[in-house]
Write a protein that holds these residues in place. Structure first.
Motif, PDB file in Angstrom:
ATOM      1  N   THR A  11       0.839  -1.201   0.000  1.00  0.00           N
ATOM      2  CA  THR A  11       0.000   0.000   0.000  1.00  0.00           C
ATOM      3  C   THR A  11       0.869   1.244   0.000  1.00  0.00           C
ATOM      4  OG1 THR A  11      -0.065  -0.022   2.418  1.00  0.00           O
ATOM      5  CG2 THR A  11      -1.844  -1.164   1.253  1.00  0.00           C
ATOM      6  N   GLY A  12       0.301   2.358  -0.444  1.00  0.00           N
ATOM      7  CA  GLY A  12       1.023   3.626  -0.416  1.00  0.00           C
ATOM      8  C   GLY A  12       2.279   3.594  -1.260  1.00  0.00           C
ATOM      9  N   ARG A  13       3.307   4.300  -0.813  1.00  0.00           N
ATOM     10  CA  ARG A  13       4.572   4.391  -1.540  1.00  0.00           C
ATOM     11  C   ARG A  13       5.538   3.328  -1.009  1.00  0.00           C
ATOM     12  NH1 ARG A  13       7.264   8.894  -0.575  1.00  0.00           N
ATOM     13  NH2 ARG A  13       8.392   8.910  -2.565  1.00  0.00           N
ATOM     14  N   ARG A  14       5.152   2.078  -1.175  1.00  0.00           N
ATOM     15  CA  ARG A  14       5.979   0.965  -0.714  1.00  0.00           C
ATOM     16  C   ARG A  14       6.263   0.024  -1.880  1.00  0.00           C
ATOM     17  NH1 ARG A  14       2.990  -1.313   4.800  1.00  0.00           N
ATOM     18  NH2 ARG A  14       3.143   0.595   6.067  1.00  0.00           N
ATOM     19  N   THR A  15       7.491  -0.439  -1.955  1.00  0.00           N
ATOM     20  CA  THR A  15       7.765  -1.581  -2.826  1.00  0.00           C
ATOM     21  C   THR A  15       7.203  -2.828  -2.149  1.00  0.00           C
ATOM     22  OG1 THR A  15       9.901  -2.086  -1.789  1.00  0.00           O
ATOM     23  CG2 THR A  15       9.915  -0.518  -3.642  1.00  0.00           C
ATOM     24  N   GLY A  16       7.074  -3.902  -2.920  1.00  0.00           N
ATOM     25  CA  GLY A  16       6.593  -5.139  -2.328  1.00  0.00           C
ATOM     26  C   GLY A  16       7.496  -5.631  -1.219  1.00  0.00           C
ATOM     27  N   LYS A  17       8.808  -5.479  -1.390  1.00  0.00           N
ATOM     28  CA  LYS A  17       9.745  -5.970  -0.383  1.00  0.00           C
ATOM     29  C   LYS A  17       9.643  -5.161   0.907  1.00  0.00           C
ATOM     30  CE  LYS A  17      14.631  -6.977   0.484  1.00  0.00           C
ATOM     31  NZ  LYS A  17      16.020  -6.942  -0.037  1.00  0.00           N
ATOM     32  N   ILE A  18       9.617  -3.840   0.808  1.00  0.00           N
ATOM     33  CA  ILE A  18       9.516  -3.016   2.006  1.00  0.00           C
ATOM     34  C   ILE A  18       8.219  -3.315   2.749  1.00  0.00           C
ATOM     35  CG2 ILE A  18       9.219  -0.651   2.840  1.00  0.00           C
ATOM     36  CD1 ILE A  18      11.176   0.236   0.672  1.00  0.00           C
ATOM     37  N   HIS A  19       7.129  -3.481   1.986  1.00  0.00           N
ATOM     38  CA  HIS A  19       5.842  -3.794   2.603  1.00  0.00           C
ATOM     39  C   HIS A  19       5.934  -5.107   3.379  1.00  0.00           C
ATOM     40  CE1 HIS A  19       1.514  -3.971   3.129  1.00  0.00           C
ATOM     41  NE2 HIS A  19       1.511  -5.182   2.610  1.00  0.00           N
ATOM     42  N   ASN A  20       6.535  -6.123   2.782  1.00  0.00           N
ATOM     43  CA  ASN A  20       6.688  -7.409   3.466  1.00  0.00           C
ATOM     44  C   ASN A  20       7.526  -7.276   4.731  1.00  0.00           C
ATOM     45  OD1 ASN A  20       5.192  -8.605   1.470  1.00  0.00           O
ATOM     46  ND2 ASN A  20       6.823  -9.907   0.684  1.00  0.00           N
ATOM     47  N   MET A  21       8.596  -6.485   4.645  1.00  0.00           N
ATOM     48  CA  MET A  21       9.459  -6.291   5.806  1.00  0.00           C
ATOM     49  C   MET A  21       8.708  -5.600   6.946  1.00  0.00           C
ATOM     50  SD  MET A  21      12.824  -5.143   3.613  1.00  0.00           S
ATOM     51  CE  MET A  21      13.798  -4.509   4.991  1.00  0.00           C
ATOM     52  N   ILE A  22       7.927  -4.589   6.606  1.00  0.00           N
ATOM     53  CA  ILE A  22       7.166  -3.845   7.624  1.00  0.00           C
ATOM     54  C   ILE A  22       6.150  -4.756   8.311  1.00  0.00           C
ATOM     55  CG2 ILE A  22       5.450  -2.022   7.945  1.00  0.00           C
ATOM     56  CD1 ILE A  22       6.936  -0.453   5.731  1.00  0.00           C
ATOM     57  N   GLU A  23       5.430  -5.537   7.514  1.00  0.00           N
ATOM     58  CA  GLU A  23       4.410  -6.411   8.091  1.00  0.00           C
ATOM     59  C   GLU A  23       5.039  -7.504   8.957  1.00  0.00           C
ATOM     60  OE1 GLU A  23       1.008  -5.891   7.870  1.00  0.00           O
ATOM     61  OE2 GLU A  23       1.837  -3.996   7.086  1.00  0.00           O
ATOM     62  N   ALA A  24       6.181  -8.030   8.533  1.00  0.00           N
ATOM     63  CA  ALA A  24       6.846  -9.068   9.322  1.00  0.00           C
ATOM     64  C   ALA A  24       7.358  -8.529  10.650  1.00  0.00           C
ATOM     65  CB  ALA A  24       7.992  -9.678   8.524  1.00  0.00           C
ATOM     66  N   MET A  25       7.768  -7.260  10.671  1.00  0.00           N
ATOM     67  CA  MET A  25       8.267  -6.664  11.908  1.00  0.00           C
ATOM     68  C   MET A  25       7.202  -6.647  13.000  1.00  0.00           C
ATOM     69  SD  MET A  25      11.462  -5.796  12.011  1.00  0.00           S
ATOM     70  CE  MET A  25      11.395  -4.673  13.418  1.00  0.00           C
ATOM     71  N   LYS A  26       5.935  -6.691  12.625  1.00  0.00           N
ATOM     72  CA  LYS A  26       4.846  -6.655  13.608  1.00  0.00           C
ATOM     73  C   LYS A  26       4.804  -7.918  14.460  1.00  0.00           C
ATOM     74  CE  LYS A  26       1.936  -3.672  10.717  1.00  0.00           C
ATOM     75  NZ  LYS A  26       0.654  -3.547   9.955  1.00  0.00           N
ATOM     76  N   VAL A  27       5.378  -9.010  13.952  1.00  0.00           N
ATOM     77  CA  VAL A  27       5.363 -10.265  14.721  1.00  0.00           C
ATOM     78  C   VAL A  27       6.761 -10.687  15.164  1.00  0.00           C
ATOM     79  CG1 VAL A  27       3.280 -11.049  13.533  1.00  0.00           C
ATOM     80  CG2 VAL A  27       5.513 -11.717  12.651  1.00  0.00           C
ATOM     81  N   ALA A  28       7.785  -9.941  14.762  1.00  0.00           N
ATOM     82  CA  ALA A  28       9.164 -10.285  15.130  1.00  0.00           C
ATOM     83  C   ALA A  28       9.417  -9.916  16.587  1.00  0.00           C
ATOM     84  CB  ALA A  28      10.150  -9.555  14.221  1.00  0.00           C
ATOM     85  N   SER A  29      10.042 -10.816  17.329  1.00  0.00           N
ATOM     86  CA  SER A  29      10.259 -10.586  18.758  1.00  0.00           C
ATOM     87  C   SER A  29      11.729 -10.540  19.142  1.00  0.00           C
ATOM     88  CB  SER A  29       9.542 -11.683  19.564  1.00  0.00           C
ATOM     89  OG  SER A  29       9.924 -12.971  19.115  1.00  0.00           O
ATOM     90  N   GLY A  30      12.630 -10.565  18.154  1.00  0.00           N
ATOM     91  CA  GLY A  30      14.051 -10.631  18.456  1.00  0.00           C
ATOM     92  C   GLY A  30      14.665  -9.300  18.864  1.00  0.00           C
ATOM     93  N   GLU A  31      15.724  -9.417  19.636  1.00  0.00           N
ATOM     94  CA  GLU A  31      16.560  -8.247  19.951  1.00  0.00           C
ATOM     95  C   GLU A  31      17.415  -7.880  18.748  1.00  0.00           C
ATOM     96  OE1 GLU A  31      20.287  -7.262  22.986  1.00  0.00           O
ATOM     97  OE2 GLU A  31      18.787  -8.761  23.582  1.00  0.00           O
ATOM     98  N   LEU A  32      17.672  -8.873  17.908  1.00  0.00           N
ATOM     99  CA  LEU A  32      18.348  -8.674  16.633  1.00  0.00           C
ATOM    100  C   LEU A  32      17.386  -9.067  15.515  1.00  0.00           C
ATOM    101  CD1 LEU A  32      21.848 -10.273  17.389  1.00  0.00           C
ATOM    102  CD2 LEU A  32      21.272  -7.836  17.375  1.00  0.00           C
ATOM    103  N   ILE A  33      17.411  -8.310  14.418  1.00  0.00           N
ATOM    104  CA  ILE A  33      16.534  -8.572  13.277  1.00  0.00           C
ATOM    105  C   ILE A  33      17.397  -8.732  12.033  1.00  0.00           C
ATOM    106  CG2 ILE A  33      14.556  -7.806  11.933  1.00  0.00           C
ATOM    107  CD1 ILE A  33      13.846  -8.093  14.853  1.00  0.00           C
ATOM    108  N   ALA A  34      17.305  -9.901  11.402  1.00  0.00           N
ATOM    109  CA  ALA A  34      18.024 -10.133  10.150  1.00  0.00           C
ATOM    110  C   ALA A  34      17.024 -10.151   8.994  1.00  0.00           C
ATOM    111  CB  ALA A  34      18.780 -11.448  10.201  1.00  0.00           C
ATOM    112  N   PHE A  35      17.422  -9.559   7.870  1.00  0.00           N
ATOM    113  CA  PHE A  35      16.630  -9.615   6.643  1.00  0.00           C
ATOM    114  C   PHE A  35      17.457 -10.381   5.616  1.00  0.00           C
ATOM    115  CE2 PHE A  35      15.277  -5.791   8.883  1.00  0.00           C
ATOM    116  CZ  PHE A  35      13.889  -5.943   8.885  1.00  0.00           C
TER     117      PHE A  35
END
Length: 397
Positions: free
Chosen positions: A119-143
């Motif tokens: 949605t909005g001004r997002r590439t598909g990859k950025i959108h996926n990353m943003i949505e995944a961050m909502k359920v990520a619980s790590g102190e470190l985040i790898a993409f």
């Protein structure tokens, strides 16, 4: 008039010798940098790690990439989050098949997230990353990109590096294409990554001790606190190049970007030359708004400039009957073409077949056309979507 042409002939000889000497100097510098390795770092803290794998399309070797990605060997707790747009994504069925039969260790878990259409001004990859961050619980985040196939040591090495420096906000692993080049497009992909980007990056890594002014996103890791400090992955909305932008934002907030000298394989094969040209357009577009001109792109610009000057001056010299000037300048172009093939093999790429020796030459020969295409046609097709760009190669409002 005779004195003018005599002086021009002498100039072409001298300048050709200068370009040849400088090209040899750069080749030796790149060759040495590719063999450089940082001292091993170990730490005692391996915090909770979330690995986010945005997926669009089925890459060559994708099923094996998923299997290797699940076999993390991480010393701490780790969760792996695969992100798809919806259940109709072809890679979803492949991923689910692997997950259903995989045996997880007590410290490992995996889940699938459906992000929906961007949605909005997002590439598909950025959108996926943003949505995944909502359920990520790590102190470190790898993409981690879906076309990577890291070994069992990679995660621990990255964590050792980022946790050893309180100022480090991000760390990434350099990448290398290792699969046999079946087609000319495969060779083009290898030359761009193995022979142009990787040696130049290795030279910067050797010079700075690992501190970088950008991040490459094929295999990157952030401290969660650094992501929070930059306003989350949402801060990259509107960007075509998420990784390099995020790296700049991390630095702006007082953190450091760093890297390791542990190379991660990119799996790519079966690409036609026409398909490669589309990738070529994307990478040049990405580099315009991402890579630093002062520490990185300038080196490659000089390589391209000397290639073209050697070709133009060499042909001109031969036409004029100035054999020394013509041959010396053409040697510059030929040497640059040869050393690209050599550096590609030195970084870990497959041996260049005779039928593909011309590909490196063609890449620099076509570069002006590609740049022209980018300036006059401000759009890029990436992972099945076409994005309209502005003059800074970011998404149009």
């Amino acid at each position: 008039m005779d004195s003018f042409f005599h002086g021009l002939n002498i100039f072409l000889i001298v300048f050709g010798l200068f370009m040849l000497a400088d090209s040899i100097r750069k080749y030796i510098k790149f060759k040495n940098a590719l063999s450089f390795r940082y001292p091993e770092i170990k730490n005692d803290k391996y915090p909770m790690l979330s690995i986010i794998r945005p997926v669009k399309g089925v890459d060559p070797g994708y099923e094996e990439n998923v299997r290797c990605g699940l076999d993390t060997n991480y010393k701490g707790e780790v969760e792996i989050i695969f992100v798809f747009e919806d259940e109709n994504e072809p890679a979803y069925a492949v991923t689910k098949k692997v997950l259903d039969v995989h045996t997880f260790k007590p410290n490992e878990s995996a889940q699938i997230v459906f992000a929906g259409a961007p949605t909005g001004r997002r590439t598909g990859k950025i959108h996926n990353m943003i949505e995944a961050m909502k359920v990520a619980s790590g102190e470190l985040i790898a993409f981690v990109d879906s076309d990577t196939r890291a070994d069992k040591d990679t995660l621990n090495i990255l964590v050792d590096k980022i946790m050893s420096d309180p100022k480090a906000g991000a760390v990434f692993a350099p990448v290398v294409v290792t699969e046999k080049c079946e087609k000319a497009g495969d060779m083009g992909y290898c030359i761009m990554l193995n022979a142009l980007y990787s040696p130049a990056a290795a030279a910067v890594m050797e010079k700075t001790g690992g501190d970088m002014d950008y991040v490459m996103g094929q295999f990157m890791m952030f401290k969660k606190e650094a992501i929070d400090a930059i306003g989350g992955i949402e801060s990259a909305e509107g960007q075509l190049v998420d990784d390099m932008f995020l790296g700049r934002r991390v630095m702006e907030e007082g953190y450091k970007n760093t890297t390791v000298t542990h190379w991660v394989p990119i799996i790519q094969y079966g690409m036609s030359y026409k398909e490669f040209l589309g990738t070529f357009v994307k990478w040049i577009t990405f580099s315009r708004s991402g890579l630093s001109a002062s520490t990185f792109k300038a080196t490659l610009w000089v390589v391209g400039l000397f290639f073209w000057l050697g070709l133009i001056f060499g042909v001109f010299g031969l036409i004029m009957g100035w054999w020394a000037a013509g041959i010396i300048n053409l040697l510059v172009t030929l040497f640059i073409s040869w050393n690209m093939n050599d550096l590609h093999e030195r970084v870990g790429g497959p041996k260049v077949q005779f039928k593909h020796c011309w590909v490196g030459f063609s890449i620099i020969l076509l570069a002006p056309v590609i740049y022209g295409r980018i300036f006059f046609k401000k759009e890029v097709t990436w992972r099945g979507r076409t994005y309209k760009l502005n003059n800074k190669s970011t998404l149009q409002d």
